[in-house]
Design a protein around this motif. Structure first.
Motif, PDB file in Angstrom:
ATOM      1  N   PHE A 161       0.835  -1.193   0.000  1.00 47.93           N
ATOM      2  CA  PHE A 161       0.000   0.000   0.000  1.00 47.93           C
ATOM      3  C   PHE A 161       0.872   1.246   0.000  1.00 47.93           C
ATOM      4  N   GLU A 162       0.359   2.300  -0.597  1.00 46.56           N
ATOM      5  CA  GLU A 162       1.137   3.535  -0.714  1.00 46.56           C
ATOM      6  C   GLU A 162       1.191   4.316   0.591  1.00 46.56           C
ATOM      7  N   SER A 163       0.218   4.085   1.467  1.00 46.20           N
ATOM      8  CA  SER A 163       0.179   4.858   2.714  1.00 46.20           C
ATOM      9  C   SER A 163      -0.463   4.042   3.829  1.00 46.20           C
ATOM     10  N   TYR A 164      -0.267   4.503   5.042  1.00 46.96           N
ATOM     11  CA  TYR A 164      -0.902   3.904   6.218  1.00 46.96           C
ATOM     12  C   TYR A 164      -2.416   3.892   6.043  1.00 46.96           C
ATOM     13  N   ASP A 165      -2.968   5.034   5.668  1.00 49.26           N
ATOM     14  CA  ASP A 165      -4.433   5.150   5.590  1.00 49.26           C
ATOM     15  C   ASP A 165      -5.019   4.308   4.463  1.00 49.26           C
ATOM     16  N   GLU A 166      -4.252   4.083   3.404  1.00 48.21           N
ATOM     17  CA  GLU A 166      -4.744   3.215   2.328  1.00 48.21           C
ATOM     18  C   GLU A 166      -4.873   1.780   2.835  1.00 48.21           C
ATOM     19  N   MET A 167      -3.898   1.301   3.589  1.00 52.44           N
ATOM     20  CA  MET A 167      -3.965  -0.046   4.151  1.00 52.44           C
ATOM     21  C   MET A 167      -5.098  -0.138   5.170  1.00 52.44           C
ATOM     22  N   LYS A 168      -5.232   0.868   6.003  1.00 52.57           N
ATOM     23  CA  LYS A 168      -6.308   0.905   7.007  1.00 52.57           C
ATOM     24  C   LYS A 168      -7.681   0.843   6.329  1.00 52.57           C
ATOM     25  N   GLU A 169      -7.832   1.609   5.262  1.00 51.74           N
ATOM     26  CA  GLU A 169      -9.110   1.637   4.541  1.00 51.74           C
ATOM     27  C   GLU A 169      -9.409   0.264   3.939  1.00 51.74           C
ATOM     28  N   TRP A 170      -8.390  -0.439   3.440  1.00 53.86           N
ATOM     29  CA  TRP A 170      -8.572  -1.779   2.875  1.00 53.86           C
ATOM     30  C   TRP A 170      -9.101  -2.737   3.940  1.00 53.86           C
ATOM     31  N   PHE A 171      -8.508  -2.689   5.119  1.00 53.46           N
ATOM     32  CA  PHE A 171      -8.945  -3.567   6.203  1.00 53.46           C
ATOM     33  C   PHE A 171     -10.369  -3.233   6.659  1.00 53.46           C
ATOM     34  N   GLU A 172     -10.644  -1.975   6.868  1.00 52.59           N
ATOM     35  CA  GLU A 172     -11.958  -1.594   7.390  1.00 52.59           C
ATOM     36  C   GLU A 172     -13.067  -1.833   6.367  1.00 52.59           C
ATOM     37  N   ARG A 173     -12.768  -1.633   5.093  1.00 51.54           N
ATOM     38  CA  ARG A 173     -13.777  -1.855   4.051  1.00 51.54           C
ATOM     39  C   ARG A 173     -14.213  -3.321   4.021  1.00 51.54           C
ATOM     40  N   GLY A 174     -13.255  -4.245   4.079  1.00 48.85           N
ATOM     41  CA  GLY A 174     -13.596  -5.662   4.032  1.00 48.85           C
ATOM     42  C   GLY A 174     -14.442  -6.107   5.209  1.00 48.85           C
ATOM     43  N   VAL A 175     -14.159  -5.541   6.383  1.00 53.23           N
ATOM     44  CA  VAL A 175     -14.951  -5.869   7.571  1.00 53.23           C
ATOM     45  C   VAL A 175     -16.348  -5.287   7.454  1.00 53.23           C
ATOM     46  N   GLU A 176     -16.440  -4.014   7.113  1.00 49.53           N
ATOM     47  CA  GLU A 176     -17.738  -3.335   7.083  1.00 49.53           C
ATOM     48  C   GLU A 176     -18.652  -3.879   5.994  1.00 49.53           C
ATOM     49  N   GLU A 177     -18.073  -4.274   4.857  1.00 53.72           N
ATOM     50  CA  GLU A 177     -18.885  -4.838   3.774  1.00 53.72           C
ATOM     51  C   GLU A 177     -19.432  -6.221   4.126  1.00 53.72           C
ATOM     52  N   ASN A 178     -18.823  -6.871   5.096  1.00 48.49           N
ATOM     53  CA  ASN A 178     -19.254  -8.222   5.492  1.00 48.49           C
ATOM     54  C   ASN A 178     -19.716  -8.276   6.943  1.00 48.49           C
ATOM     55  N   TRP A 179     -20.097  -7.114   7.476  1.00 50.39           N
ATOM     56  CA  TRP A 179     -20.426  -7.052   8.900  1.00 50.39           C
ATOM     57  C   TRP A 179     -21.610  -7.948   9.267  1.00 50.39           C
ATOM     58  N   ASP A 180     -22.555  -8.139   8.347  1.00 48.71           N
ATOM     59  CA  ASP A 180     -23.698  -9.005   8.644  1.00 48.71           C
ATOM     60  C   ASP A 180     -23.250 -10.443   8.921  1.00 48.71           C
ATOM     61  N   LYS A 181     -22.133 -10.867   8.318  1.00 48.67           N
ATOM     62  CA  LYS A 181     -21.622 -12.224   8.554  1.00 48.67           C
ATOM     63  C   LYS A 181     -20.796 -12.310   9.830  1.00 48.67           C
ATOM     64  N   LEU A 182     -20.264 -11.177  10.295  1.00 47.70           N
ATOM     65  CA  LEU A 182     -19.367 -11.167  11.447  1.00 47.70           C
ATOM     66  C   LEU A 182     -20.047 -10.752  12.751  1.00 47.70           C
ATOM     67  N   ALA A 183     -21.193 -10.112  12.641  1.00 49.17           N
ATOM     68  CA  ALA A 183     -21.816  -9.481  13.812  1.00 49.17           C
ATOM     69  C   ALA A 183     -22.004 -10.438  14.971  1.00 49.17           C
ATOM     70  N   ASN A 184     -22.414 -11.667  14.699  1.00 46.72           N
ATOM     71  CA  ASN A 184     -22.651 -12.622  15.789  1.00 46.72           C
ATOM     72  C   ASN A 184     -21.361 -13.013  16.504  1.00 46.72           C
ATOM     73  N   PHE A 185     -20.257 -13.068  15.763  1.00 43.68           N
ATOM     74  CA  PHE A 185     -18.974 -13.396  16.388  1.00 43.68           C
ATOM     75  C   PHE A 185     -18.589 -12.361  17.429  1.00 43.68           C
ATOM     76  N   TYR A 186     -18.910 -11.101  17.128  1.00 40.03           N
ATOM     77  CA  TYR A 186     -18.448  -9.992  17.972  1.00 40.03           C
ATOM     78  C   TYR A 186     -19.584  -9.264  18.686  1.00 40.03           C
ATOM     79  N   LYS A 187     -20.720  -9.943  18.821  1.00 39.02           N
ATOM     80  CA  LYS A 187     -21.861  -9.413  19.582  1.00 39.02           C
ATOM     81  C   LYS A 187     -22.261  -8.019  19.120  1.00 39.02           C
ATOM     82  N   ASN A 188     -22.230  -7.819  17.794  1.00 38.01           N
ATOM     83  CA  ASN A 188     -22.615  -6.553  17.169  1.00 38.01           C
ATOM     84  C   ASN A 188     -21.739  -5.376  17.584  1.00 38.01           C
TER      85      ASN A 188
END
Length: 208
Positions: A161-188
């Motif tokens: 990644f070109e920057s810290y924030d670009e890598m951070k955005e990649w990680f957060e996007r993947g989680v948020e786009e799939n939050w419906d599948k993860l919510a039960n693991f982490y109690k919403n």
């Protein structure tokens, strides 16, 4: 281990039981001023050295308190945090940060509730990783921390990644786009996901 987004990486890491016997949110003493101190002390050193420094203060003074650090003599604090390295610099920065927190927020609880990333980044000695560590682990905010372990893991799998924030955005996007599948693991609780996700990466990389 193969993945095309951060959700798939998280699922792979979840299979490995990396946080067994670790605190719920991975960072010790989540939500306390000690986390702020630890985030500063861990710069350019190993966590084992930070633990020694944190313990030395506790043996002399009890728990880490914002008000105590704000009125501390730099030389006294430097001596106690010596195991963490760069102790004179870190001592001064911790004292200045503590005074600025009291000046701008009044107390630690108000700081936790009202501080933002911009304010943290305006403080001397606080960069992106330290700011996000404080927001995530001291303030309980929904933010993912990027560190050297994360960068190394991604590079190993062909991601750069070109920057810290670009890598951070990649990680957060993947989680948020799939939050419906993860919510039960982490109690919403999205922050619980981010704090444990970062912890899994660190523990995984430490194992080599």
């Amino acid at each position: 281990m193969e993945f095309s987004n951060s959700y798939e990486l998280l699922i792979e890491l979840r299979k490995k039981e990396l946080l067994k016997n670790k605190p719920k949110r991975w960072w010790p003493n989540f939500g306390t001023f000690e986390v702020v101190v630890g985030a500063i002390l861990t710069q350019n050193t190993k966590w084992e050295n930070v633990e020694k420094a944190l313990t030395q203060w506790k043996m002399q003074n009890g728990e880490w308190r914002l008000e105590d650090i704000a009125c501390c003599e730099p030389s006294y604090l430097a001596e106690l945090i010596k195991p963490a390295g760069f102790y004179n610099q870190k001592s001064k920065r911790l004292i200045t940060l503590s005074r600025n927190i009291l000046r701008d927020f009044g107390d630690f609880e108000s700081f936790k509730e009202n501080v933002d990333r911009e304010w943290l980044l305006s403080q001397k000695g606080i960069g992106f990783e330290t700011a996000d560590s404080i927001l995530c682990y001291a303030c309980g905010r929904e933010t993912m921390v990027m560190d050297a372990y994360t960068k190394r893991l991604m590079k190993k799998h062909g991601y750069e990644f070109e920057s810290y924030d670009e890598m951070k955005e990649w990680f957060e996007r993947g989680v948020e786009e799939n939050w419906d599948k993860l919510a039960n693991f982490y109690k919403n609780d999205l922050n619980l996901c981010y704090s444990r996700y970062h912890g899994k990466i660190v523990e995984f990389m430490k194992r080599g």
